[in-house]
Enzyme design. Structure first.
Site, short mmCIF file in Angstrom:
data_model
loop_
_atom_site.label_atom_id
_atom_site.label_comp_id
_atom_site.label_asym_id
_atom_site.label_seq_id
_atom_site.Cartn_x
_atom_site.Cartn_y
_atom_site.Cartn_z
N ARG A 262 0.85 -1.18 0.00
CA ARG A 262 0.00 0.00 0.00
C ARG A 262 0.88 1.23 0.00
NH1 ARG A 262 -3.22 -3.19 -1.30
NH2 ARG A 262 -5.26 -3.70 -0.36
N GLU A 290 -3.39 7.14 -6.01
CA GLU A 290 -3.48 6.35 -7.24
C GLU A 290 -4.72 6.77 -8.01
OE1 GLU A 290 -3.23 2.13 -6.62
OE2 GLU A 290 -1.29 2.27 -5.62
N HIS A 309 0.23 -0.34 -10.45
CA HIS A 309 -0.49 -1.35 -9.66
C HIS A 309 -0.76 -2.61 -10.48
CE1 HIS A 309 -3.09 -1.37 -5.77
NE2 HIS A 309 -2.72 -2.60 -6.09
#
Length: 351
Positions: A262, A290, A309
């Site tokens: 994270r 993000e 990601h």
């Protein structure tokens, strides 16, 4: 809450029954997950109603089905199952989440109501761990330095090679921050290689660590000792900016920091300063914001590698997630023990 508590008051479905089911996830993810054999299996197990897939609980056809639905099969792209949605689904018995964390999708009231909740987080841990291993091995070879040097100088044998730090893939120390599902899998994948592996995790004891082939260490000591540090901790209030300016300064010169967990685990401003100064290198598959804002200095720093990601399951890999969810659904229908049930008591330590 124990497994028996979760099932209290819930009439289990007979094995021969096909529960009325809604599939709620993004269209792209559904197409990736459910090829013809998996779609056939889904229809064999369930009486699938409504749009396939549904991507909004506001859709009139979905709202009409909520009153009768017994099972939700959810995944990436599913909007949160808030209290309003749960109230509209009085017959709902179980949620099978064909993705990782359920914390952003399912409220605590679902467990208080006694719903069974499962997750495919264990299946999704595999590609994240593989991505991490690949990053560790490539960074251990200082690959990016050679890629950039060769591209810039167009001479594979010139003096620039002498400026590249020594490789790390024999005898280096790898530090794992968190022995989550992914962290444990990374520890297992590192066994054949010539690394010393340290781990910092407050809820893992020395015997558990020894079985994984790692040695427990205090976080600060791990940061001081490690050549490569990989983050696998959950995002919790107490882990926000776990690697702050002070802790980033503990890292060795030319150490590599990998984050597939994270983004909020790292103080971004402090990381930018450390990478800009040439103190460390960062491999970031996740960032605090993000998508990362276009003006972020992280894009411009040569010592930072950014990916959007992608470490988790993608494309055909997501069929593992479908298999995991369908396997759990089949166990549920057969009244067999579930393998990936999410317990209310464990929510506080989940990613």
């Amino acid at each position: 809450m124990s497994s028996s508590d979760d099932h209290a008051g819930i009439a289990r479905l007979a094995p021969a029954s096909r529960p009325r089911t809604l599939v709620v996830m993004g269209e792209r993810h559904f197409r990736d997950m459910f090829d013809a054999p998996r779609l056939h299996r889904l229809r064999h197990l369930c009486d699938v109603r409504g749009p396939l897939p549904a991507d909004s609980f506001r859709d009139g056809r979905v709202r009409a089905e909520l009153g009768e639905v017994e099972v939700l099969l959810t995944g990436w792209g599913c909007p949160p199952l808030d209290d309003e949605v749960l109230a509209a689904a009085p017959r709902l018995r179980a949620v099978f989440h064909a993705a990782g964390s359920v914390k952003a999708n399912i409220p605590p009231s679902a467990w208080r109501r006694g719903l069974v909740v499962t997750s495919a987080a264990a299946a999704n841990a595999k590609p994240v761990a593989e991505f991490t291993l690949a990053s560790i091995l490539l960074e251990g070879r200082r690959t990016w330095r050679y890629v950039e040097g060769y591209r810039r100088h167009r001479d594979g044998d010139s003096a620039w090679r002498d400026l590249v730090p020594p490789t790390l893939n024999h005898g280096a120390v790898v530090g794992l921050v968190g022995l989550s599902r992914v962290g444990r899998r990374v520890a297992e994948l590192l066994r054949p290689f010539d690394f010393t592996v340290l781990a910092a995790d407050p809820i893992v004891d020395r015997d558990q660590a020894a079985r994984l082939g790692v040695r427990l260490a205090d976080l600060d000591d791990l940061l001081r000792s490690s050549d490569i540090v990989s983050l696998h901790a959950p995002e919790l209030p107490e882990t926000r900016h776990l690697l702050d300016r002070r802790r980033l300064a503990l890292l060795k010169k030319d150490a590599v920091l990998i984050n597939t967990a994270r983004g909020a685990l790292i103080d971004t401003a402090a990381l930018i300063d450390a990478c800009r100064a040439g103190h460390i290198r960062a491999i970031l598959d996740v960032t605090e914001d993000e998508p990362l804002p276009a003006e972020s200095p992280l894009y411009e720093l040569p010592s930072v590698q950014l990916t959007p990601h992608i470490a988790g399951s993608m494309h055909g890999e997501t069929r593992r997630l479908a298999d995991s969810a369908l396997d759990e659904l089949e166990r549920f229908l057969d009244s067999r023990p579930l393998e990936h049930q999410v317990e209310a008591a464990g929510l506080s330590t989940l990613a």
